[in-house]
Design a protein around this motif. Structure first.
Motif, PDB file in Angstrom:
ATOM      1  N   ARG A  40      -3.265  10.569   7.455  1.00  7.63           N
ATOM      2  CA  ARG A  40      -4.266   9.492   7.443  1.00  7.63           C
ATOM      3  C   ARG A  40      -4.447   8.948   6.034  1.00  7.63           C
ATOM      4  O   ARG A  40      -4.377   9.683   5.056  1.00  7.63           O
ATOM      5  CB  ARG A  40      -5.596  10.010   7.989  1.00  7.63           C
ATOM      6  CG  ARG A  40      -5.575  10.347   9.474  1.00  7.63           C
ATOM      7  CD  ARG A  40      -6.962  10.721   9.961  1.00  7.63           C
ATOM      8  NE  ARG A  40      -7.377  11.988   9.391  1.00  7.63           N
ATOM      9  CZ  ARG A  40      -7.391  13.152  10.044  1.00  7.63           C
ATOM     10  NH1 ARG A  40      -6.995  13.198  11.297  1.00  7.63           N
ATOM     11  NH2 ARG A  40      -7.798  14.253   9.443  1.00  7.63           N
ATOM     12  N   ASP A  54      -7.058   6.795   3.600  1.00 10.42           N
ATOM     13  CA  ASP A  54      -8.421   6.292   3.427  1.00 10.42           C
ATOM     14  C   ASP A  54      -8.532   5.788   1.990  1.00 10.42           C
ATOM     15  O   ASP A  54      -8.956   6.494   1.085  1.00 10.42           O
ATOM     16  CB  ASP A  54      -9.434   7.409   3.695  1.00 10.42           C
ATOM     17  CG  ASP A  54     -10.870   6.911   3.644  1.00 10.42           C
ATOM     18  OD1 ASP A  54     -11.066   5.674   3.636  1.00 10.42           O
ATOM     19  OD2 ASP A  54     -11.796   7.744   3.579  1.00 10.42           O
ATOM     20  N   ASP A  55      -8.133   4.527   1.795  1.00 10.19           N
ATOM     21  CA  ASP A  55      -8.067   3.935   0.464  1.00 10.19           C
ATOM     22  C   ASP A  55      -8.819   2.609   0.509  1.00 10.19           C
ATOM     23  O   ASP A  55      -8.431   1.698   1.252  1.00 10.19           O
ATOM     24  CB  ASP A  55      -6.601   3.709   0.057  1.00 10.19           C
ATOM     25  CG  ASP A  55      -6.427   3.276  -1.379  1.00 10.19           C
ATOM     26  OD1 ASP A  55      -7.210   2.435  -1.850  1.00 10.19           O
ATOM     27  OD2 ASP A  55      -5.482   3.764  -2.039  1.00 10.19           O
ATOM     28  N   ASP A 103      -9.093  -2.157   2.521  1.00 13.61           N
ATOM     29  CA  ASP A 103     -10.148  -2.540   3.454  1.00 13.61           C
ATOM     30  C   ASP A 103      -9.925  -3.911   4.080  1.00 13.61           C
ATOM     31  O   ASP A 103     -10.229  -4.126   5.265  1.00 13.61           O
ATOM     32  CB  ASP A 103     -11.508  -2.498   2.759  1.00 13.61           C
ATOM     33  CG  ASP A 103     -12.027  -1.080   2.561  1.00 13.61           C
ATOM     34  OD1 ASP A 103     -11.409  -0.141   3.127  1.00 13.61           O
ATOM     35  OD2 ASP A 103     -13.022  -0.901   1.832  1.00 13.61           O
ATOM     36  N   ARG A 131      -7.484  -3.453   6.884  1.00  6.13           N
ATOM     37  CA  ARG A 131      -8.142  -2.809   8.029  1.00  6.13           C
ATOM     38  C   ARG A 131      -8.948  -3.837   8.827  1.00  6.13           C
ATOM     39  O   ARG A 131      -8.885  -3.889  10.060  1.00  6.13           O
ATOM     40  CB  ARG A 131      -9.114  -1.727   7.544  1.00  6.13           C
ATOM     41  CG  ARG A 131      -8.534  -0.548   6.838  1.00  6.13           C
ATOM     42  CD  ARG A 131      -9.692   0.362   6.395  1.00  6.13           C
ATOM     43  NE  ARG A 131      -9.268   1.344   5.437  1.00  6.13           N
ATOM     44  CZ  ARG A 131      -8.716   2.513   5.743  1.00  6.13           C
ATOM     45  NH1 ARG A 131      -8.522   2.820   7.007  1.00  6.13           N
ATOM     46  NH2 ARG A 131      -8.361   3.352   4.798  1.00  6.13           N
ATOM     47  N   ALA A 136      -7.831   1.819  11.797  1.00  6.12           N
ATOM     48  CA  ALA A 136      -7.439   3.105  11.208  1.00  6.12           C
ATOM     49  C   ALA A 136      -6.003   3.021  10.703  1.00  6.12           C
ATOM     50  O   ALA A 136      -5.149   2.377  11.326  1.00  6.12           O
ATOM     51  CB  ALA A 136      -7.583   4.216  12.238  1.00  6.12           C
ATOM     52  N   ARG A 159      -2.579   5.165   9.224  1.00  6.00           N
ATOM     53  CA  ARG A 159      -1.889   6.439   9.051  1.00  6.00           C
ATOM     54  C   ARG A 159      -0.425   6.163   8.733  1.00  6.00           C
ATOM     55  O   ARG A 159       0.086   5.063   8.968  1.00  6.00           O
ATOM     56  CB  ARG A 159      -2.021   7.325  10.292  1.00  6.00           C
ATOM     57  CG  ARG A 159      -1.372   6.781  11.532  1.00  6.00           C
ATOM     58  CD  ARG A 159      -1.599   7.702  12.735  1.00  6.00           C
ATOM     59  NE  ARG A 159      -1.100   9.043  12.495  1.00  6.00           N
ATOM     60  CZ  ARG A 159      -1.880  10.142  12.450  1.00  6.00           C
ATOM     61  NH1 ARG A 159      -3.178  10.046  12.605  1.00  6.00           N
ATOM     62  NH2 ARG A 159      -1.338  11.323  12.249  1.00  6.00           N
TER      63      ARG A 159
END
Length: 300
Positions: free
Chosen positions: A93, A95-96, A100, A103, A138, A140
């Motif tokens: 995953r 998460d940076d 954004d 995303r 999300a 990944r």
């Protein structure tokens, strides 16, 4: 689902009958664009804008070029790994916050996005990877490039297995650039039941003949759609030649970009055309299970 690397070096079997064919068409986009070296946040913004543009034209899947987030610029990738990489947790995953905008675009558009990145894995490996952004936003790691080209071997670690991405009832093998130069790679995806092959890439000016041959060949070899996204622009010797394309299962371009300029190429993947092609050209079924392994010498 993933296929082990060993599958590329042993006889493959026909696609599993259980996978069948998709029930409905799917519209996809192959993107060519010019990222800015080391500007991960800015390139994510650009990607988000292009994903929205593709979605406005009906695309449910958008594919962007190899290493698009940091840009394919080896001097910068070598000098600033901390700034150009995104970090993955042990489950892959991402998460940076720099991503954004990407995303949000995937979430708002209801699109699946495949985009190239330099990834720092939890075990310390650095890989050229395709990130998958799902419709909920999300992110990944979907696939790590297995065949590293030239100086990539000095900067990155090779992936050790293939990957199949499921979107609705479509199955897509994932490849990255040089992977597509190896017929075994696309065939392994087809053996896993792939209906298409998604290939973020970075082809340099001067490679146009090979660029246009390899991915059309992978489509025809395996009677599957191919979505080829390529970078464009940049400064010599890292100037890229565009030509993004979507190929039908006979290797004919449904859409192809010019060698310059930003482009979003949109095409519909048709399960009826896929079925008709596979009925007329049955290489996946007719290939001998031991083809090429047992050989005899003939004197002349």
């Amino acid at each position: 689902m993933r296929w082990p690397r060993a599958d590329y070096h042993r006889p493959v079997t026909p696609p599993p009958a259980a996978t069948g064919l998709p029930a409905v068409p799917l519209t996809v986009a192959a993107v060519q664009a010019e990222p800015v070296p080391a500007d991960v946040a800015g390139n994510a913004d650009t990607a988000g804008r292009l994903v929205r543009r593709a979605a406005e034209r009906g695309a449910r899947v958008a594919v962007l070029p190899e290493l698009f987030l940091p840009a394919y610029h080896p001097p910068t990738l070598a000098a600033d790994p901390a700034g150009t990489d995104v970090a993955a947790d042990p489950d892959g995953r991402i998460d940076d916050p720099r991503l954004d905008a990407l995303r949000a675009a995937a979430r708002d558009a209801g699109s699946v996005v495949v985009i190239g990145a330099a990834v720092r894995r939890a075990d310390g490996r650095r890989t050229i990877s395709s990130l998958v952004v799902d419709r909920a936003g999300a992110i990944r790691v979907g696939y790590d490039k297995q065949h590293l080209w030239s100086g990539e071997q000095e900067l990155f670690d090779a992936g050790d297995r293939g990957a199949t991405l499921l979107v609705d009832d479509w199955r897509f093998g994932l490849g990255i650039c040089y992977d597509g130069c190896f017929p075994e790679h696309g065939r392994a995806a087809a053996a896993d039941g792939a209906h298409g092959y998604l290939c973020p890439s970075g082809y340099l000016t001067g490679s146009e003949h090979r660029r246009d041959l390899y991915y059309a060949a992978r489509a025809l070899d395996n009677t599957m759609y191919v979505v080829f996204a390529n970078a464009v622009g940049g400064a010599d010797p890292w100037r890229f030649n565009g030509g993004a394309a979507v190929y039908d299962p006979e290797g004919r371009p449904l859409a192809r970009g010019a060698g310059v300029g930003e482009r979003v190429l949109v095409a519909a993947l048709d399960p009826g055309a896929l079925a008709a092609t596979r009925a007329a050209h049955s290489m996946l079924l007719d290939r001998l299970p031991d083809q090429g392994l047992a050989r005899s010498a003939v004197s002349a």
